[in-house]
Design a protein around this motif. Structure first.
Motif, PDB file in Angstrom:
ATOM      1  N   GLN B 184      -5.549 -10.390  14.664  1.00  0.00           N
ATOM      2  CA  GLN B 184      -4.323  -9.595  14.648  1.00  0.00           C
ATOM      3  C   GLN B 184      -4.192  -9.016  13.255  1.00  0.00           C
ATOM      4  O   GLN B 184      -4.685  -9.583  12.290  1.00  0.00           O
ATOM      5  CB  GLN B 184      -3.097 -10.461  14.967  1.00  0.00           C
ATOM      6  CG  GLN B 184      -3.028 -10.933  16.409  1.00  0.00           C
ATOM      7  CD  GLN B 184      -2.714  -9.808  17.389  1.00  0.00           C
ATOM      8  OE1 GLN B 184      -1.954  -8.886  17.090  1.00  0.00           O
ATOM      9  NE2 GLN B 184      -3.322  -9.857  18.566  1.00  0.00           N
ATOM     10  N   SER B 185      -3.512  -7.862  13.159  1.00  0.00           N
ATOM     11  CA  SER B 185      -3.394  -7.291  11.825  1.00  0.00           C
ATOM     12  C   SER B 185      -1.954  -6.971  11.452  1.00  0.00           C
ATOM     13  O   SER B 185      -1.085  -6.829  12.306  1.00  0.00           O
ATOM     14  CB  SER B 185      -4.274  -6.046  11.708  1.00  0.00           C
ATOM     15  OG  SER B 185      -4.004  -5.158  12.750  1.00  0.00           O
ATOM     16  N   GLY B 186      -1.739  -6.891  10.151  1.00  0.00           N
ATOM     17  CA  GLY B 186      -0.421  -6.539   9.618  1.00  0.00           C
ATOM     18  C   GLY B 186      -0.612  -5.466   8.565  1.00  0.00           C
ATOM     19  O   GLY B 186      -1.621  -5.452   7.853  1.00  0.00           O
ATOM     20  N   PHE B 187       0.350  -4.546   8.476  1.00  0.00           N
ATOM     21  CA  PHE B 187       0.158  -3.376   7.625  1.00  0.00           C
ATOM     22  C   PHE B 187       1.390  -3.097   6.783  1.00  0.00           C
ATOM     23  O   PHE B 187       2.516  -3.268   7.231  1.00  0.00           O
ATOM     24  CB  PHE B 187      -0.135  -2.171   8.526  1.00  0.00           C
ATOM     25  CG  PHE B 187      -0.202  -0.852   7.797  1.00  0.00           C
ATOM     26  CD1 PHE B 187      -1.380  -0.443   7.187  1.00  0.00           C
ATOM     27  CD2 PHE B 187       0.922  -0.034   7.718  1.00  0.00           C
ATOM     28  CE1 PHE B 187      -1.435   0.768   6.513  1.00  0.00           C
ATOM     29  CE2 PHE B 187       0.872   1.181   7.041  1.00  0.00           C
ATOM     30  CZ  PHE B 187      -0.309   1.581   6.440  1.00  0.00           C
ATOM     31  N   PHE B 188       1.169  -2.650   5.555  1.00  0.00           N
ATOM     32  CA  PHE B 188       2.259  -2.113   4.750  1.00  0.00           C
ATOM     33  C   PHE B 188       1.718  -0.998   3.875  1.00  0.00           C
ATOM     34  O   PHE B 188       0.652  -1.147   3.286  1.00  0.00           O
ATOM     35  CB  PHE B 188       2.913  -3.195   3.880  1.00  0.00           C
ATOM     36  CG  PHE B 188       4.393  -3.187   4.040  1.00  0.00           C
ATOM     37  CD1 PHE B 188       5.140  -2.177   3.459  1.00  0.00           C
ATOM     38  CD2 PHE B 188       5.039  -4.136   4.810  1.00  0.00           C
ATOM     39  CE1 PHE B 188       6.506  -2.123   3.633  1.00  0.00           C
ATOM     40  CE2 PHE B 188       6.408  -4.097   4.991  1.00  0.00           C
ATOM     41  CZ  PHE B 188       7.147  -3.085   4.409  1.00  0.00           C
ATOM     42  N   GLY B 189       2.403   0.127   3.821  1.00  0.00           N
ATOM     43  CA  GLY B 189       1.871   1.260   3.071  1.00  0.00           C
ATOM     44  C   GLY B 189       2.920   2.032   2.307  1.00  0.00           C
ATOM     45  O   GLY B 189       3.288   3.139   2.684  1.00  0.00           O
ATOM     46  N   PRO B 190       3.419   1.485   1.178  1.00  0.00           N
ATOM     47  CA  PRO B 190       4.440   2.198   0.412  1.00  0.00           C
ATOM     48  C   PRO B 190       3.867   3.421  -0.320  1.00  0.00           C
ATOM     49  O   PRO B 190       2.734   3.383  -0.803  1.00  0.00           O
ATOM     50  CB  PRO B 190       4.925   1.161  -0.603  1.00  0.00           C
ATOM     51  CG  PRO B 190       3.786   0.210  -0.762  1.00  0.00           C
ATOM     52  CD  PRO B 190       3.079   0.188   0.575  1.00  0.00           C
ATOM     53  N   GLY B 191       4.649   4.487  -0.402  1.00  0.00           N
ATOM     54  CA  GLY B 191       4.224   5.690  -1.109  1.00  0.00           C
ATOM     55  C   GLY B 191       5.416   6.479  -1.583  1.00  0.00           C
ATOM     56  O   GLY B 191       6.553   6.224  -1.164  1.00  0.00           O
ATOM     57  N   ALA B 192       5.192   7.432  -2.478  1.00  0.00           N
ATOM     58  CA  ALA B 192       6.294   8.246  -3.000  1.00  0.00           C
ATOM     59  C   ALA B 192       5.791   9.575  -3.536  1.00  0.00           C
ATOM     60  O   ALA B 192       4.599   9.741  -3.803  1.00  0.00           O
ATOM     61  CB  ALA B 192       7.032   7.495  -4.115  1.00  0.00           C
ATOM     62  N   HIS B 193       6.726  10.518  -3.673  1.00  0.00           N
ATOM     63  CA  HIS B 193       6.469  11.796  -4.331  1.00  0.00           C
ATOM     64  C   HIS B 193       6.671  11.506  -5.823  1.00  0.00           C
ATOM     65  O   HIS B 193       7.653  11.896  -6.416  1.00  0.00           O
ATOM     66  CB  HIS B 193       7.481  12.812  -3.810  1.00  0.00           C
ATOM     67  CG  HIS B 193       7.290  14.203  -4.339  1.00  0.00           C
ATOM     68  ND1 HIS B 193       6.569  14.499  -5.461  1.00  0.00           N
ATOM     69  CD2 HIS B 193       7.747  15.387  -3.871  1.00  0.00           C
ATOM     70  CE1 HIS B 193       6.598  15.811  -5.670  1.00  0.00           C
ATOM     71  NE2 HIS B 193       7.305  16.370  -4.723  1.00  0.00           N
ATOM     72  N   MET B 194       5.730  10.772  -6.393  1.00  0.00           N
ATOM     73  CA  MET B 194       5.891  10.230  -7.732  1.00  0.00           C
ATOM     74  C   MET B 194       4.523  10.064  -8.369  1.00  0.00           C
ATOM     75  O   MET B 194       3.508  10.103  -7.680  1.00  0.00           O
ATOM     76  CB  MET B 194       6.537   8.841  -7.589  1.00  0.00           C
ATOM     77  CG  MET B 194       7.658   8.562  -8.561  1.00  0.00           C
ATOM     78  SD  MET B 194       8.222   6.876  -8.378  1.00  0.00           S
ATOM     79  CE  MET B 194       9.768   7.128  -7.562  1.00  0.00           C
ATOM     80  N   GLY B 195       4.500   9.855  -9.655  1.00  0.00           N
ATOM     81  CA  GLY B 195       3.248   9.584 -10.338  1.00  0.00           C
ATOM     82  C   GLY B 195       2.944   8.098 -10.302  1.00  0.00           C
ATOM     83  O   GLY B 195       3.518   7.349  -9.509  1.00  0.00           O
TER      84      GLY B 195
END
Lengths: 451, 463
Positions: B184-195
């Protein structure tokens, strides 16, 4: 500067900077898209794109870079970027540049005839297609997509080990999606054709397929939740197989991301199942004599009568496993590093006609469309739960349309529960994992969620 | 990037066959991508996307062409080639480009290109180590890192001439748990319009731990029951329900054709009183934000639904002609390879009054969807589906046990009317949305909500 000169200078500069073997992959693409809405050209697009991918061995590791700006100023950036990327790789698996296979089988993937068809003829085809859909039934209230597209693709691999291969291919496709309405009840259906033989584009049959199917779904309702004998129509079965293609990748197996690990030589599917990967298939969209690493492609059975025979390999995974590459090195575009994908991969057809399979079902379900393949399905676990629609089958006959249901199961379990295979092999629109086909499949039991 | 006189010449030639509007879009983008599997960097790739798109309108019809070769001769050739699709007399349109300056709302501190790759790798390693060491059941962890620096120029026959820089970065952690021949898998993918400063703002270890926790929870979970039931959807990425069930149907792409279920419904009740929906591309540094849309119009805060009543659509330039309505700063495209069309930015359900605890306590039996996966919709019928990544059964107002393998399906016509509780904890989640003009970064968002009844597609009969 022409390409040859650019590549020579690139290799020269790379060598000076300390690269050992180097390779470029050049990809060019010309496209035409014509979209019709209400008898007019809604959108007309032309594209001429190309890109160059560079990779090379620096301090023992493979570094990658690419550019879409093909001029001499790009040389320095390409080399510096690839160097920087190589320095950050710490994988234990060895990637290398290939000197070439002994033989390459000739594959015909370019049809000159297609270039002789005038733009006017193509525009007429799409206009007629839309017109035909409206004429077929007055319940057709909109044709929301009606287009014709074509692509001519050029690719070339050149490396410092003396390899220089090139390939030309072209393809045309048409897609129509109709909206039908009866009172408040709205249904849609989309149908397509993909081939580089324009003589196979028929307005009447394509429009009819879409309209008939949309109309047949009017009045659909859900069904009691439960386990049902289920037929996955050929296109649905192929779409599901395509989504699970990553399980056959040796890279995923080696990284512990595929449940097919340690399963070579073992029975993983019902004995009636044979899955073929055929890069030479006539009319195959993914047909090619060499793969993205310049390795000669091969015909192979991935599953033979239920037994897993091989994974799909590129050079790196093959070396790690001590086997030969199966010629499945793949590059999504010049922007991607080397990965693995099948060519033309399909479940071999069986003996039974589609109608015969339905006739033999006392109570069951026929699925003609699934949605959410990118989200409701996990190639790692094999689990799937997909929104679907189709028909209820009773006493060997299609009884009524059903929708607002999901079908759920586990792909690895399902492979063992395929009872009957039809003789209606069909390939679906490719989405990056090769060109995938399947006949209709009768599954002993799938969980259906509805009311 | 391209000088004014070249662009003017290209626009002029694009209009030579009777077009009434022409636009030039230039993109120069630098990409970096790294993949770490099992703690080792397996793939590293960087490169430059570069190309020009030329668009011509004649009333409601459009022509689009693109090329990687931005020499003046080639651009003129491409413009003329595209213009061939029309055959009218040239209209009297004077081209006078006036460079406009932007009010930058998305301040970037550290350009990712100025950060050594080793630092990016170190960040990935921190994520890897945390997730891998979370529990012995975690068998594999994949970490993907990406950043882009995209410079664009947009000019058109109305005199617009504007440039912008967009910087985005994201890290995606995928943890796999194995047990008894299952994964089974778990995912997290934070991102931003940022440097790169984004990674100082967030705690990467927390996200990594979450991905691992989800995988571990799911490997020990029972199969999800099937059937219709109340569903509590957690805040943040749970907003994907809104994105699929209603967001796509509010895009002019399908509204203008008359095929959306929301066509002609302005002023009508389409959701429960508790629901107010906003699409806001102006929120500083959010993943789906940008100063201007890809047609050069400033992004805005668009109220789409107010207390259940449909207030507006997301409209691009071409569809604004077809619909006779003002554009809303919603014209977006993945790259110069796509003609822009109406798309979402940061789309969310506004805060209500309930707390998460109240919502769960008030649910006698149902599904609690803590994390959602992706989904899709057919805007013509409104039928949507989306996957539950981490789910639990709620019984007698309490979260009882985890369940796996659920998909939620329904129809956009009624789902928003079925929302009977809205929380006060609005949060966002990051996603990539695929549609006609390519794959785009979008935020989805919502507070915790409850849907009275929805079809849950599981693999077990309801008890």
């Amino acid at each position: 500067m022409d390409i040859k000169e650019l590549v020579d200078r690139l290799f020269e500069y790379g060598k000076k900077q300390g690269f050992e073997d180097m390779e470029v992959y050049i990809h060019g693409n010309k496209k035409l898209d014509i979209k019709i809405f209400k008898g007019e050209i809604d959108k007309y697009s032309l594209a001429d794109e190309r890109g160059l991918s560079f990779r090379g061995i620096y301090k023992g590791k493979m570094g990658y870079s690419y550019t879409e700006k093909l001029d001499k100023d790009s040389i320095k950036t390409l080399v510096t970027d690839a160097m920087d990327n190589a320095l950050n790789i710490d994988s234990d698996d060895e990637e290398f540049i290939f000197k070439g296979s002994k033989n390459y089988k000739e594959v015909k993937s370019f049809n000159k005839e297609l270039e002789n068809i005038s733009t006017k003829e193509k525009i007429n085809f799409v206009k007629e297609l839309e017109k035909e859909a409206f004429a077929l039934d007055k319940r057709v209230v909109a044709v929301d997509y009606c287009f014709y597209g074509e692509e001519t693709v050029y690719s070339r691999i050149v490396n410092t080990k003396g390899l220089d291969l090139e390939n030309n291919s072209n393809i045309a496709y048409s897609y129509i999606s109709v909206v039908v309405k009866d009172g408040d009840d709205v249904k849609t259906s989309g149908k397509y054709i993909i081939t580089n033989d324009f003589s196979k584009f028929h307005v009447k049959s394509l429009a009819k397929e879409a309209v008939d199917e949309a109309i047949s779904m009017l009045g659909a309702d859900s069904i009691e939740s439960g386990e049902y004998t289920t037929i996955l129509r050929n296109d649905v079965a192929a779409n599901i197989l395509e989504a699970f293609v990553p399980i056959f990748s040796a890279e995923n197996v080696q990284k512990g991301l595929s449940l097919l690990k340690d399963k070579i030589g073992k029975e993983i599917a019902n004995s009636n199942i044979t899955i073929v990967d055929d890069p030479y298939m006539e009319g195959g969209i993914a047909s090619s004599s060499f793969d993205a690493e310049g390795v000669s492609t091969k015909y192979k059975k991935v599953i033979d009568n239920g037994i897993l025979k091989t994974y799909l390999h590129n050079l790196k995974t093959a070396k790690k496993d001590g086997v030969e590459s199966t010629g499945n090195g793949y590059k999504g575009s010049y922007k991607s590093p080397i990965s693995i994908a099948p060519s033309n991969m399909y479940i071999k057809k069986g003996q039974n006609s589609f109608n015969k399979i339905i006739e033999d079902i006392e109570k069951g379900i026929l699925i003609i469309d699934v949605q959410g393949l990118h989200s409701g399905l996990n190639p790692v676990s094999g689990d799937f739960s997909l929104s679907a629609y189709g028909y209820e089958i009773e006493k060997g006959k299609i009884k009524r349309p059903i929708n607002q249901i999901t079908i759920a199961g586990n792909f690895f379990d399902m492979l063992k529960e395929i009872e009957v295979i039809a003789d209606d092999l069909k390939f679906v629109l490719p989405s990056g994992n090769g060109f995938i086909g399947s006949p209709s499949l009768k599954i002993k039991k799938l969980s259906i969620s509805g009311k | 990037m391209l000088n004014k006189s070249v662009i003017e010449a290209v626009i002029n030639d694009a209009l030579s066959t009777g077009g009434d509007f022409a636009e030039v879009y230039l993109e120069d983008k630098y990409n970096t991508g790294l993949t770490m599997i099992g703690g080792k960097v397996e793939k590293g790739l960087s490169g430059r996307d570069y190309g020009v798109g030329i668009r011509i309108f004649n009333k409601n019809n459009s022509i689009y062409a693109y090329t990687n070769n931005s020499s003046k001769e080639n651009l003129i050739k491409v413009a003329r080639e595209a213009a061939k699709a029309l055959s009218e007399n040239k209209k009297d349109i004077a081209i006078d480009l006036r460079k406009s300056s932007l009010d930058n709302k998305h301040f970037i501190k550290v350009l990712p290109n100025n950060v050594e790759k080793a630092k990016k790798v170190e960040l990935m390693r921190r994520a890897y180590n945390t997730a891998k060491n979370y529990d012995e059941v975690i068998s594999q962890v994949t970490v993907n890192y990406m950043d882009v620096e995209k410079n664009i120029l947009i000019a058109n026959s109305e005199g617009l001439f504007v440039e912008d820089k967009r910087v985005r970065t994201r890290i995606a952690i995928n943890a796999v748990a194995s047990k008894d021949g299952e994964m089974q898998s778990g995912f997290f993918g934070p991102g931003a319009h940022m440097g790169f400063e984004f990674y100082e703002k967030i705690n990467i270890e927390e996200y990594a731990k979450e991905a691992a926790r989800i995988a571990k929870t799911m490997i020990n979970a029972d199969l999800c029951p099937s059937g219709k039931m109340p569903v509590v959807i957690e805040n943040g990425f749970g907003g994907v329900i809104l994105h699929e069930a209603c967001g796509h149907g509010l895009e002019a792409t399908s509204v203008a054709k008359g095929t959306s279920i929301f066509t002609g419904k302005i002023g009508e009740k389409v959701a429960s009183d508790l629901v107010t929906v906003v699409d806001d591309g102006t929120i500083p540094n959010e993943w789906g934000s940008q100063n201007i849309d890809d047609e050069g119009m400033e992004t805005r805060k668009n109220v789409l639904i107010e207390r259940g009543v449909l207030k507006g659509y997301l409209i691009d330039k071409l569809n604004s002609r077809k619909m006779n309505m003002e554009p809303t700063g919603s014209g977006r495209r993945q790259s110069y390879k796509y003609a822009p069309t109406s798309r979402m930015t940061n789309t969310y359900i506004c805060n209500g009054k309930s707390t998460r605890e109240e919502i769960i306590e008030n649910t006698e039996y149902g599904l609690y969807a803590k994390y959602m996966g992706g989904g899709s919709v057919n805007p013509s019928t409104g039928d949507f589906n989306f996957a539950v990544m981490e789910g639990y059964i709620v019984k007698n107002g309490k979260i009882e046990k985890p369940v796996r393998g659920a998909t939620l399906i329904g129809n956009g016509r009624n789902i928003l009317k079925e929302i009977d509780m809205v929380g006060n904890n609005l949060a966002f989640g990051q996603g990539m949305c695929g549609s006609l003009s390519g794959s785009l970064p979008v935020n989805v968002g919502q507070p915790t909500i409850r849907v009275r009844s929805i079809t849950v597609g599981g693999r077990k009969a309801k008890k």
